[in-house]
Design an enzyme around this catalytic site. Structure first.
Site, PDB file in Angstrom:
ATOM      1  N   ILE A  68     -26.124  18.081   0.776  1.00  0.00           N
ATOM      2  CA  ILE A  68     -26.422  17.122  -0.288  1.00  0.00           C
ATOM      3  C   ILE A  68     -26.172  17.779  -1.633  1.00  0.00           C
ATOM      4  CG2 ILE A  68     -28.279  15.821  -1.418  1.00  0.00           C
ATOM      5  CD1 ILE A  68     -29.594  15.508   1.332  1.00  0.00           C
ATOM      6  N   VAL A  99     -22.259   8.105   3.933  1.00  0.00           N
ATOM      7  CA  VAL A  99     -22.731   7.746   5.280  1.00  0.00           C
ATOM      8  C   VAL A  99     -21.779   8.296   6.341  1.00  0.00           C
ATOM      9  CG1 VAL A  99     -23.226   5.855   6.884  1.00  0.00           C
ATOM     10  CG2 VAL A  99     -23.971   5.689   4.503  1.00  0.00           C
ATOM     11  N   TYR A 110     -12.708   7.655 -13.583  1.00  0.00           N
ATOM     12  CA  TYR A 110     -12.578   6.559 -12.613  1.00  0.00           C
ATOM     13  C   TYR A 110     -13.275   5.308 -13.142  1.00  0.00           C
ATOM     14  CZ  TYR A 110     -13.664   3.759  -8.439  1.00  0.00           C
ATOM     15  OH  TYR A 110     -13.829   2.736  -7.546  1.00  0.00           O
ATOM     16  N   ASP A 120       4.368   1.274  -4.272  1.00  0.00           N
ATOM     17  CA  ASP A 120       3.433   1.615  -5.348  1.00  0.00           C
ATOM     18  C   ASP A 120       3.251   0.415  -6.273  1.00  0.00           C
ATOM     19  OD1 ASP A 120       2.192   2.758  -7.629  1.00  0.00           O
ATOM     20  OD2 ASP A 120       3.165   4.689  -7.267  1.00  0.00           O
ATOM     21  N   ASP A 177       0.858  -1.186   0.000  1.00  0.00           N
ATOM     22  CA  ASP A 177       0.000   0.000   0.000  1.00  0.00           C
ATOM     23  C   ASP A 177       0.890   1.230   0.000  1.00  0.00           C
ATOM     24  OD1 ASP A 177      -1.916   2.086   0.756  1.00  0.00           O
ATOM     25  OD2 ASP A 177      -3.221   0.454   1.430  1.00  0.00           O
ATOM     26  N   ASP A 178       0.559   2.202  -0.863  1.00  0.00           N
ATOM     27  CA  ASP A 178       1.374   3.431  -0.886  1.00  0.00           C
ATOM     28  C   ASP A 178       0.832   4.489   0.078  1.00  0.00           C
ATOM     29  OD1 ASP A 178      -0.854   4.445  -2.162  1.00  0.00           O
ATOM     30  OD2 ASP A 178       0.191   5.058  -3.993  1.00  0.00           O
ATOM     31  N   LEU A 179      -0.253   4.161   0.780  1.00  0.00           N
ATOM     32  CA  LEU A 179      -0.863   5.035   1.795  1.00  0.00           C
ATOM     33  C   LEU A 179      -1.441   6.321   1.213  1.00  0.00           C
ATOM     34  CD1 LEU A 179       1.630   4.532   4.784  1.00  0.00           C
ATOM     35  CD2 LEU A 179      -0.470   3.266   4.266  1.00  0.00           C
TER      36      LEU A 179
END
Length: 315
Positions: free
Chosen positions: A206, A191, A147, A57, A31-33
Site C-alpha cells: 500500500i 483491486v 492526467y 491512433d 484502439d492503438d492497443l
C-alpha cells in the site's frame, strides 16, 4: 445504430463493447492497443455486430476522417486515452497529446458528421470529498496530476461543442472502476493488483498510510452507465458521475481482499502529491436522469474479480 468506440479493446471498453453488441448495434473499434489488447475482445471477433477493429491512433486525423466518412455513425463513445496518473506526472506530454489533443480531433469529426459524443472522463478531476454526502457534479475540481488536467481540458472542449454547435455531448465521470479484464500489474487497478498478489501468495503493498479512501465501481455497472448515457437525450450537455456511493480505505480494502493483516505492507508513495485523500461518489444525478444505480456490491465484485483472475492467470 452505427457506433464508433475508441479504446474499445481496453478494460472498460471491452465491457462497453459487450453491452452494445448485446443491444444489437454495429460497432467499429478504434484502439492503438497502448492500454488495451486484442485478447480482451477475442470472444467477440466473429460477432455479426463487430463491423471492424482498426488498430490506430485518435491523433491520426486522416484515419479519423476516413472512418467517419465511410460509416454513418450515430454515437461516438470516446474512451481512448492515456489513463495512468503516475505516468502523467513523469511524462505529461504524452498524456496531454492523447487525452486533450486527441479528443479535439475526435470532436471535429463528430461535429462535421453530427455524431453524439459520450466522453469518458474520470473522478480524478475532483478535489477531495469533505463529508459523507459524497461528491456531486458541482463539487470543486482540482487537477492534482497532468492526467486530471488533461481530462478537465478535454471536458471543457467537449462541452464547448454542445454550446457552440448544438452537438449532443455528455461528459461522464466514473469513479474507480475494477473487475475482470483489468490489468493486474503495475498499471492495473488496486483491486486487481491486490487480488493477484493474494492468489500468488505475495504481500499486498500500500502506498503511504493507506487511509486514503476509494469509491469502487464494478465494471459491468460502469459499462451499463456508459452505454445508457449514449442512449439518453436527457444528459446532453451535462456532466454525470457514477460510483458505488460507498467509500473504503485502502487499508480496509486490503484486509477485505486478503484477510491476513500480516501480508499487508506499507511502502513509500511514488507521487504523494497526486493522491486524493477521500473519494466518495454521489450518483443521484445519474439516478435521476438515467434511472441508473449500481447493482453489484463491493464484496460481490471482489469475488467475481478473484474468480476471473484465478481462472485467467493461475489455471
Amino acid at each position: 445504430m452505427n457506433i464508433i468506440l475508441t479504446g474499445g479493446a481496453g478494460f472498460i471498453g471491452r465491457w462497453v463493447l459487450k453491452r452494445l453488441l448485446n443491444d444489437g448495434h454495429n460497432i467499429c473499434i478504434l484502439d492503438d492497443l497502448s492500454n488495451g489488447s486484442e485478447e480482451n475482445i477475442a470472444e467477440f471477433r466473429n460477432h455479426a455486430g463487430l463491423q471492424e477493429f482498426v488498430k490506430g491512433d485518435i491523433k491520426d486525423e486522416e484515419l479519423l476522417k476516413e472512418l467517419f466518412q465511410a460509416n454513418r455513425f450515430d454515437i461516438c463513445y470516446h474512451l481512448g486515452a492515456s489513463i495512468n496518473v503516475q505516468d502523467s506526472i513523469d511524462d505529461p506530454r504524452t498524456t496531454f497529446n492523447n487525452d486533450t489533443v486527441g479528443t479535439f480531433y475526435v470532436m471535429e469529426q463528430c461535429r462535421k458528421h453530427q455524431v453524439k459524443v459520450v466522453f469518458m472522463s474520470t473522478c480524478m478531476v475532483y478535489d477531495r470529498c469533505t463529508d459523507d454526502s459524497g461528491i456531486t457534479e458541482l463539487h470543486p475540481t482540482k487537477p492534482a496530476s497532468p492526467y486530471a488536467g488533461a481530462k478537465i481540458a478535454a471536458e471543457n472542449m467537449v462541452l464547448s461543442y454542445y454550446y457552440a454547435y448544438n452537438l449532443p455531448v455528455v461528459v461522464i465521470r466514473p469513479f474507480n472502476t475494477y473487475g475482470p479484464f483489468q490489468k493486474t500489474g503495475g498499471e492495473g487497478g488496486v483491486v486487481a493488483i491486490f487480488v493477484r498478489n493474494k492468489l500468488a501468495g505475495k504481500d499486498l503493498h500500500i502506498y503511504g498510510e493507506g487511509t486514503q479512501t476509494r469509491d469502487l465501481l464494478y465494471v459491468e455497472d460502469c459499462a451499463r452507465f456508459v452505454v445508457e448515457a449514449g442512449y439518453s437525450d436527457r444528459v446532453n450537455g451535462h456532466i454525470v458521475n457514477a460510483g458505488l456511493g460507498r467509500d473504503i480505505s485502502v487499508n480496509d480494502l486490503a484486509k477485505l481482499v486478503v484477510g491476513d493483516e500480516a501480508r499487508i505492507k506499507h511502502v513509500e508513495h511514488i507521487h504523494p502529491q497526486s493522491e486524493i485523500q477521500k473519494l466518495l461518489c454521489n450518483y443521484s444525478k445519474a439516478k435521476e436522469l438515467l434511472a441508473w444505480e449500481p447493482s453489484v456490491s463491493l464484496e460481490e465484485g471482489i469475488k467475481l474479480t478473484e474468480e476471473w483472475i484465478r481462472t485467467s492467470y493461475l489455471m
